[in-house]
Design an enzyme around this catalytic site. Structure first.
Site, short mmCIF file in Angstrom:
data_model
loop_
_atom_site.label_atom_id
_atom_site.label_comp_id
_atom_site.label_asym_id
_atom_site.label_seq_id
_atom_site.Cartn_x
_atom_site.Cartn_y
_atom_site.Cartn_z
N ASN A 1 62.38 -31.65 -107.79
CA ASN A 1 61.01 -31.75 -107.31
C ASN A 1 60.08 -32.49 -108.26
O ASN A 1 59.14 -33.15 -107.83
CB ASN A 1 60.45 -30.33 -107.07
N ASP B 1 55.20 -35.12 -109.60
CA ASP B 1 55.87 -34.76 -108.35
C ASP B 1 56.64 -35.97 -107.80
O ASP B 1 56.06 -36.98 -107.42
CB ASP B 1 54.85 -34.29 -107.31
N ASP C 1 65.79 -25.34 -108.40
CA ASP C 1 64.42 -24.89 -108.58
C ASP C 1 63.51 -25.46 -107.49
O ASP C 1 63.76 -26.53 -106.94
CB ASP C 1 63.94 -25.36 -109.96
N HIS D 1 59.26 -26.80 -102.18
CA HIS D 1 58.30 -27.87 -102.47
C HIS D 1 58.87 -29.26 -102.21
O HIS D 1 58.24 -30.26 -102.53
CB HIS D 1 57.81 -27.75 -103.92
N GLU E 1 66.06 -21.82 -104.89
CA GLU E 1 64.92 -20.93 -105.07
C GLU E 1 63.86 -21.26 -104.03
O GLU E 1 63.20 -22.30 -104.10
CB GLU E 1 64.33 -21.09 -106.48
#
Length: 581
Positions: free
Chosen positions: A169, A254, A285, A289, A319
């Protein structure tokens, strides 16, 4: 802190019950000496995980405490008295404690990210590993690539798997924006963040204007990660709506995971890591997102490459920080991830065992298990847990909800919750330190105590469960009651494969007595088991169907009674039992 001079602990025979048959019920011995399947052929359902933050575990080599040489972006941040800083734990330290982990029945180690980080940012120090700048080598605070390979080889020689925590991410905070930063990279006066620019605003006037200071223009590896075209450049997320997907996560850069070059580039990064290090799987992780099409491409490609590299049981779990099974299961079905961390389980177990919520919360969770099942994954592959490095520890949850409860009750609640994790569906994950009764003061850095002797004042004043020790001490006590309980639970789970693979069906829910029972069944993994939990602080007796009269007690402190044709189950306070049907 006032230290207890003595602790009245319940004996393990009371806390844990019997390893085989106990007096007062039909006898049925649990099979022993069941061999653990070789790690290359072992299904994830057969594993017991230990989630460890290497920096806070054990310092096996003090020569790497400062990381890279002076002048490197990966240098510094070592300050053992600060809860935010590096404390010195490394790969060598984990390797030196493999006996400890093996003794607890651990068969898989999951480490927080270990790739090279930007050591120090404006908002903290990268002891956790989530601020990656180089995706090709280990962070020098943790050792070298050779040290990592040595750890993996040592773990594999003991039939223990090693899982990497990976990130797609974002990277470390390197990119700045003309709209909110000075040329030296510091925020403009009066600002402490970059306001998010929405997709509608981007369509009208473009993204924010990115730039990188001269000293950091080429710090990322592979080289393509230094190109600002491959980032969203829309400012900081507030974790609401669209900006949860397109904004910078606490200022971290990002990555534009919709770009085809990024998709192929990220797949190549993690293929290369598999080829070089031969890990047994990935924890991913910040999955929620990143948009689903990325996972639909990434997961199958990574799994296929691992199989090609001779790792047929390679496993991936993501996650997705959400307690809703509907939200979580989207990623195992449509998103094509084999599994996710079961935040729904954590939420239900926390509330029932740590703050007296009704046991029907457990039943409601299990009723939704079918949401995860599709042609290549099912609910038994989810990773279950009671706390972690972000939200806090079971000991903290217990102290927060039941601050006035006796110490013995708090200890027993922790053991009981771990029993539920090991004997219900899913793959159990122990967060490092929980087996030593760590409590913490909250979430994030307040739940990241040192297993090695600590120099952090706010850690060292904590009252641990089940011991007179504090975090000032070296906390690798194999006689700690929670450590011993987990070791026993892991052994029972290994001996009874239906606890690994079996479907879980609720049998009885009694909110007034706080009793929850269920059956684990499998067509190919052994006879059915009946499992019962009493989450109340009072002894409870519940009636069962007459068909339960022939059950044979295997483990735990619960007992069956039959009188005048009536079958009853007696459960001491905060207890459980496992019975063969």
């Amino acid at each position: 802190m006032k230290k207890r001079t003595s602790i009245k602990l319940l004996t393990l025979s009371v806390l844990l019950g019997c390893l085989s048959a106990c007096d007062g019920n039909e006898k049925a011995a649990i099979p022993h000496n069941t061999a653990l399947t070789h790690y290359l052929q072992r299904d994830i359902q057969e594993d017991s995980f230990y989630f460890v933050m290497p920096d806070r575990f054990y310092n096996g080599n003090t020569e790497n405490d400062l990381g890279a040489p002076v002048g490197s972006i990966s240098h510094g941040g070592f300050e053992p008295t600060s809860k935010w800083a590096f404390h010195g734990g490394d790969m060598a330290g984990i390797e030196q404690k493999l006996d400890y982990l093996e003794g607890m029945g651990i068969t898989a180690i999951w480490m927080t990210p270990i790739l090279r980080n930007k050591a120090v940012q404006d908002d903290g120090i990268a002891h956790h590993g989530y601020w990656i700048v180089d995706f090709t080598e280990i962070d020098p605070h943790f050792g070298s690539n050779a040290d990592l390979k040595q750890l993996i080889d040592a773990a594999h020689s003991r039939n223990i798997k090693v899982f990497f925590d990976i990130i797609t991410n974002h990277t470390a905070d390197v990119i700045k924006y003309e709209e909110c930063h000075q040329k030296n990279g510091e925020h403009l006066e009066g600002r402490d963040h970059c306001e998010y620019r929405t997709l509608a605003e981007v369509k009208e006037k473009g993204t924010l204007t990115p730039f990188i200071t001269a000293d950091e223009e080429s710090v990322k590896s592979p080289e393509w990660l230094n190109d600002t075209r491959y980032y969203h450049n829309q400012g900081d997320t507030s974790f609401q709506g669209e900006n949860s997907l397109f904004g910078d996560f606490n200022g971290l850069d990002d990555i534009n995971t919709e770009h085809p070059d990024v998709v192929s580039g990220m797949i190549d990064i993690y293929k290369n890591l598999i080829t070089e290090f031969k890990p047994d799987g990935f924890r991913i992780d910040t999955v929620r997102h990143v948009q689903l099409p990325f996972w639909q491409a990434f997961s199958p490609a990574i799994m296929a490459h691992a199989h090609k590299e001779g790792i047929p049981k390679f496993h991936i779990f993501g996650e997705v920080y959400d307690a809703s099974p509907k939200a979580l299961s989207l990623y195992t079905t449509e998103g094509k991830l084999p599994a996710v961390l079961d935040f729904g389980f954590q939420d239900a177990a926390r509330h029932v065992f740590f703050d007296n919520s009704k046991v029907s919360k457990l039943a409601s969770l299990i009723e939704q298990d079918n949401l995860y099942n599709d042609d290549n994954s099912d609910v038994t592959q989810l990773l279950t847990f009671l706390g972690n490095h972000d939200m806090g520890r079971p000991g903290h949850f217990i102290n927060s909800a039941l601050s006035d409860a006796p110490h013995e009750e708090k200890l027993q609640r922790s053991i009981l919750a771990h029993a539920f994790m090991y004997f219900s569906r899913g793959v159990p994950v122990v967060y490092y330190g929980d087996e030593q009764g760590f409590t913490g003061d909250g979430n994030d850095v307040d739940a990241r105590e040192d297993m090695m002797p600590s120099y952090v004042a706010s850690y060292n004043d904590n009252d641990l469960l089940g011991t007179n020790a504090t975090t000032v001490d070296d906390n690798f006590d194999t006689k700690h009651p929670i450590y011993q309980a987990i070791s026993t639970f892991a052994n029972i789970r290994k001996q009874l494969p239906v606890l690994q693979y079996g479907e879980m069906k609720t049998q009885l829910v009694d909110n007034s007595k706080q009793v929850y029972t269920y059956v684990r069944t499998s067509d190919v993994h052994g006879s059915p088991l009946f499992v019962a939990f009493n989450a109340s602080t009072q002894k409870q007796v519940v009636k069962l169907d007459a068909s339960f009269a022939q059950q044979k007690h295997l483990f735990g402190d619960a007992r069956l009674m039959e009188k005048d044709g009536v079958v009853q189950l007696a459960l001491p306070a905060l207890s459980f039992g496992i019975f063969a049907l």
